[in-house]
Design a protein around this motif. Structure first.
Motif, PDB file in Angstrom:
ATOM      1  N   ALA A 145       0.492  -1.176  -0.423  1.00 40.69           N
ATOM      2  CA  ALA A 145       0.294  -0.423   0.127  1.00 40.69           C
ATOM      3  C   ALA A 145       0.567   1.163   0.030  1.00 40.69           C
ATOM      4  O   ALA A 145       0.109   2.563  -0.384  1.00 40.69           O
ATOM      5  CB  ALA A 145      -0.750   0.119   1.417  1.00 40.69           C
ATOM      6  N   ILE A 146       1.585   0.946   0.764  1.00 41.54           N
ATOM      7  CA  ILE A 146       2.459   2.339   0.448  1.00 41.54           C
ATOM      8  C   ILE A 146       3.687   2.316  -0.553  1.00 41.54           C
ATOM      9  O   ILE A 146       3.541   3.661  -1.129  1.00 41.54           O
ATOM     10  CB  ILE A 146       4.419   2.176   1.381  1.00 41.54           C
ATOM     11  CG1 ILE A 146       3.778   2.393   2.954  1.00 41.54           C
ATOM     12  CG2 ILE A 146       5.426   2.877   1.964  1.00 41.54           C
ATOM     13  CD1 ILE A 146       3.673   3.094   4.232  1.00 41.54           C
ATOM     14  N   ALA A 147       3.661   1.039  -1.291  1.00 36.39           N
ATOM     15  CA  ALA A 147       4.368   1.223  -2.902  1.00 36.39           C
ATOM     16  C   ALA A 147       3.228   2.547  -3.827  1.00 36.39           C
ATOM     17  O   ALA A 147       3.825   2.910  -4.141  1.00 36.39           O
ATOM     18  CB  ALA A 147       5.012   0.210  -2.984  1.00 36.39           C
ATOM     19  N   ARG A 148       2.195   1.377  -3.278  1.00 32.58           N
ATOM     20  CA  ARG A 148       0.620   1.979  -4.659  1.00 32.58           C
ATOM     21  C   ARG A 148       1.036   3.719  -3.920  1.00 32.58           C
ATOM     22  O   ARG A 148       0.487   4.321  -5.770  1.00 32.58           O
ATOM     23  CB  ARG A 148      -0.401   1.701  -3.942  1.00 32.58           C
ATOM     24  CG  ARG A 148      -1.934   1.693  -4.555  1.00 32.58           C
ATOM     25  CD  ARG A 148      -2.944   2.212  -4.311  1.00 32.58           C
ATOM     26  NE  ARG A 148      -2.969   2.044  -2.743  1.00 32.58           N
ATOM     27  CZ  ARG A 148      -3.527   1.580  -1.642  1.00 32.58           C
ATOM     28  NH1 ARG A 148      -4.110   0.986  -2.097  1.00 32.58           N
ATOM     29  NH2 ARG A 148      -3.289   2.131  -0.560  1.00 32.58           N
ATOM     30  N   ALA A 149       0.595   4.033  -2.827  1.00 32.87           N
ATOM     31  CA  ALA A 149       0.661   5.636  -2.908  1.00 32.87           C
ATOM     32  C   ALA A 149       2.186   6.836  -3.028  1.00 32.87           C
ATOM     33  O   ALA A 149       1.801   7.294  -2.889  1.00 32.87           O
ATOM     34  CB  ALA A 149       0.908   6.155  -0.661  1.00 32.87           C
ATOM     35  N   LEU A 150       3.222   5.617  -3.511  1.00 39.04           N
ATOM     36  CA  LEU A 150       4.142   6.551  -3.586  1.00 39.04           C
ATOM     37  C   LEU A 150       4.950   6.100  -5.611  1.00 39.04           C
ATOM     38  O   LEU A 150       4.930   7.011  -6.415  1.00 39.04           O
ATOM     39  CB  LEU A 150       5.165   6.036  -2.903  1.00 39.04           C
ATOM     40  CG  LEU A 150       5.578   6.624  -1.639  1.00 39.04           C
ATOM     41  CD1 LEU A 150       6.621   5.296  -0.854  1.00 39.04           C
ATOM     42  CD2 LEU A 150       6.116   7.673  -1.838  1.00 39.04           C
ATOM     43  N   LEU A 151       3.981   5.667  -6.158  1.00 41.53           N
ATOM     44  CA  LEU A 151       3.775   4.825  -7.285  1.00 41.53           C
ATOM     45  C   LEU A 151       3.657   6.249  -8.346  1.00 41.53           C
ATOM     46  O   LEU A 151       5.163   6.123  -9.258  1.00 41.53           O
ATOM     47  CB  LEU A 151       2.992   4.700  -7.909  1.00 41.53           C
ATOM     48  CG  LEU A 151       3.242   3.242  -8.534  1.00 41.53           C
ATOM     49  CD1 LEU A 151       3.621   2.378  -8.513  1.00 41.53           C
ATOM     50  CD2 LEU A 151       1.440   2.293  -9.156  1.00 41.53           C
TER      51      LEU A 151
END
Lengths: 315, 245
Positions: A145-151
């Motif tokens: 989810a963090i990766a998704r937020a920073l994508l």
């Protein structure tokens, strides 16, 4: 100084309840801002207002220079989020989830694939890229989810209780990930939490909200200095009731907590420790170790809450 | 359009993965394809391509096949706590809504058309030699246009119900009730009519052009689709949905 978030008397009601009450706030660009408060204080509502997911009932707010009332789509375009729930599609794989959000933010195919790989590798999740999200642990899901937020390389990310429900090891790892990524990408982080130790460790600035009202803003050190009193832990043997009473009678001592092997003493700001030790020695205590400390953010937070509660009851 | 297609892509992926592994998925679709693509055509033979049965099935099937999928569209997102994150993206309300509707229509119509195509293949393979079995024009129209309109209606009703329902189960139940009212309510109403009214209706049906009736019914279905979609778009508002989370 430029501000990623600026609110002026931001207000939101739910029926008669004022969930966010004239909150005025400035979050500098590039900072990690911790938004602290007990359950139901208005943290999530504030976050939803800033994302334009709820309408303002009063005041104004800009996020990255965009007015949340009239340009909320632009706010959402330039920010990333990890809300209370991870928001991942359990039936899809890690890659499919990130692919979907990459498409939403219109990343070109090649750039999208490279960015997904970069983030997953950095978070140690690349090996899990083809796993269904439902098969991942809570900590792994938070990383995805963090990766998704920073994508899409947002200038600002909103994290709502990111370490809630994680075990201590996973929480520490996630905290480090957030710090590293924010630093590396120059992203402003708006983090809501009631984990005060976490806030103290990673936040540059913290704001405290209670019953919809912002009651304090500053660096963790400023908050501690303002409300958290210095403390001293005195380890030794022979702590008698009379020794503790004698200590309590000193004007510079605010409170004394008796533990089996030590005393926890809260002092007035600027108070000297030596007279306390002398007094205890005179009372027959064998002092072995003295540890000086400053009030933690947790103590400052509790003090703030008590002060506010007292003010409310007086009114 | 790109944003609608992004949602469409995700929805189809989720639908494909909804029933677990490939084996389970095949086991779900295979009986339906066997019944409507093999068993019934072999029983009916020429009547399948000449009579109204295939056309009627093409119109009814979307409600049976796609009910679960459409009920899941919004209620499922809400139940699995993915809706708020989706609403916090740059996508517009309209694009999210239309992407989901498009996915439901595609899923439903693809299953119907696949069954009908398979039935044609089955009939021709079973027949062996001679001229090909092909659907009569009016039946073909029912399969192509009727199934599409019916799928749109299924999607519009399902998505609308799903928007309002707190859980997938509640959405599925509401969808079933509406389907029952649509398909059982009509015949029951006809049964309940006094004999004189029934006779008058029969006389009208005997005198009117049935093609015209078909066109009128299709237009009514299209209008209903549009009204329901418009209502759905009007109801699909971030600020409202967030409060229902």
């Amino acid at each position: 100084m430029t501000y990623a978030i600026e609110t002026k008397e931001m207000t939101r009601y739910f029926g008669d309840l004022c969930a966010v009450n004239r909150v005025s706030l400035q979050v500098p660009s590039g900072a990690i801002f911790g938004f602290l408060g007990p359950n139901g204080a208005g943290k999530t509502t504030t976050l939803r207002l800033l994302l334009g997911l709820l309408d303002l009932h009063g005041g104004s707010a800009t996020v990255l220079g965009y007015d949340v009332a009239t340009q909320s789509h632009l706010v959402r375009e330039h920010t990333g989020v990890l809300l209370e729930h991870d928001g991942l599609y359990q039936r899809l794989t890690v890659l499919d989830n990130l692919e979907f959000f990459g498409r939403i933010y219109r990343l070109e195919k090649k750039a999208r694939q490279m960015r997904i790989q970069e983030l997953l590798e950095h978070l140690g999740m690349w090996e899990w890229r083809n796993a269904d999200v439902s098969k991942l642990s809570k900590g792994m899901k938070q990383k995805v989810a963090i990766a998704r937020a920073l994508l899409h390389r947002p200038s600002l990310i909103f994290l709502d209780e990111p370490s809630a429900g994680l075990d201590p090891v996973a929480a520490v790892a996630l905290r480090e990930d957030i710090q590293n990524l924010a630093q590396r990408e120059g992203t402003t982080v708006f983090l809501t939490t009631h984990n005060l130790a976490e806030a103290e460790k990673i936040c540059d600035i913290v704001g405290v909200i209670r019953q919809g009202q912002l009651i304090a803003v500053g660096t963790p050190a400023e908050l501690r200095a303002h409300t958290g009193k210095p403390t001293v832990a005195i380890y030794g043997q022979g702590f008698s009731a009379s020794a503790v009473e004698a200590l309590r009678s000193l004007p510079q001592v605010c409170s004394v907590l008796f533990h089996p092997d030590h005393l926890q003493v809260e002092l007035e700001p600027g108070a000297e420790t030596a007279p306390l030790i002398s007094l205890l020695v005179r009372q027959g205590v064998e002092v072995e170790e003295v540890r000086k400390g400053r009030g933690s953010l947790e103590e400052a937070f509790v003090t703030l809450m008590r002060e506010e509660e007292q003010k409310s009851s007086e009114v | 359009m790109d944003d609608i297609m992004t949602i469409f892509w995700k929805e189809l992926k989720e639908l494909w993965h909804a029933r677990g592994g490939l084996r389970t998925r095949l086991l779900t679709y295979l009986p339906l394809l066997l019944v409507f693509g093999v068993v019934l055509p072999l029983q009916e033979r020429e009547a399948w391509v000449d009579g109204p049965l295939a056309g009627i099935f093409a119109i009814v099937l979307p409600f049976i096949l796609a009910g679960g999928a459409v009920a899941d569209s919004f209620a499922g997102e809400r139940e699995r706590h993915t809706l708020e994150t989706l609403l916090a993206t740059r996508l517009s309300d309209r694009d999210i809504f239309l992407g989901k509707v498009l996915a439901c229509v595609t899923y439903s119509v693809a299953l119907v058309w696949a069954s009908m195509l398979l039935s044609l293949v089955t009939l021709n393979v079973a027949k062996g030699s001679g001229p090909f079995f092909l659907y009569r024009n009016v039946i073909l129209l029912m399969i192509v246009v009727g199934a599409l309109l019916s799928s749109m209606l299924t999607a519009a009703i399902g998505v609308f119900v799903s928007l309002r329902a707190p859980t997938v189960r509640a959405a599925a139940q509401w969808f079933s009730v509406i389907t029952l009212v649509l398909f059982v309510g009509g015949p029951l109403l006809l049964q309940a009519l006094p004999p004189s009214a029934k006779e008058a209706l029969l006389q009208i049906l005997n005198t009117v052009n049935l093609n015209l009736v078909g066109i009128v019914l299709a237009l009514v279905a299209l209008a209903l689709d549009m009204i329901l979609l418009a209502l759905g778009i009007a109801r699909f508002q971030r600020t409202r949905l967030i409060l229902e989370e």
